[in-house]
Design a protein around this motif. Structure first.
Motif: not given
Length: 85
Positions: A6-8, A15, A21-22, A28, A30-32
């Motif tokens: 997962y990335h911000c 993350v 939250t990052c 808030h 967050i990319k799947s």
């Protein structure tokens, strides 16, 4: 480094999957890692359904042609007939 993480969306910082939250920027968003693959699978499924519908529509418009018998089948049928009394 794992490929599926997962990335911000704001700073592209990696993350944890359970983070809301990052830790780097506080975002808030967050990319799947699976969103792209789900999109690809659904697109392929829609394409297959569309092609099947077009194929069924084209088969519906074609006239039904009766099956022609071969000469061997006709002669065999005549030979197997029994005379009626």
């Amino acid at each position: 480094m794992l490929r599926y993480q997962y990335h911000c969306a704001c700073c592209d910082h990696t993350v944890n999957a359970d983070a809301h939250t990052c830790p780097n920027c506080g975002s808030h968003q967050i990319k799947s890692p699976f969103g792209f693959w789900i999109f690809c699978i659904l697109t392929c499924l829609a394409l297959v359904i569309a092609l099947k519908l077009v194929h069924a529509y084209l088969q519906h418009d074609q006239p039904i042609v009766p099956e022609q018998q071969s000469l061997f089948e006709v002669l065999t049928f005549d030979h197997n007939k029994t005379p009626e009394s």
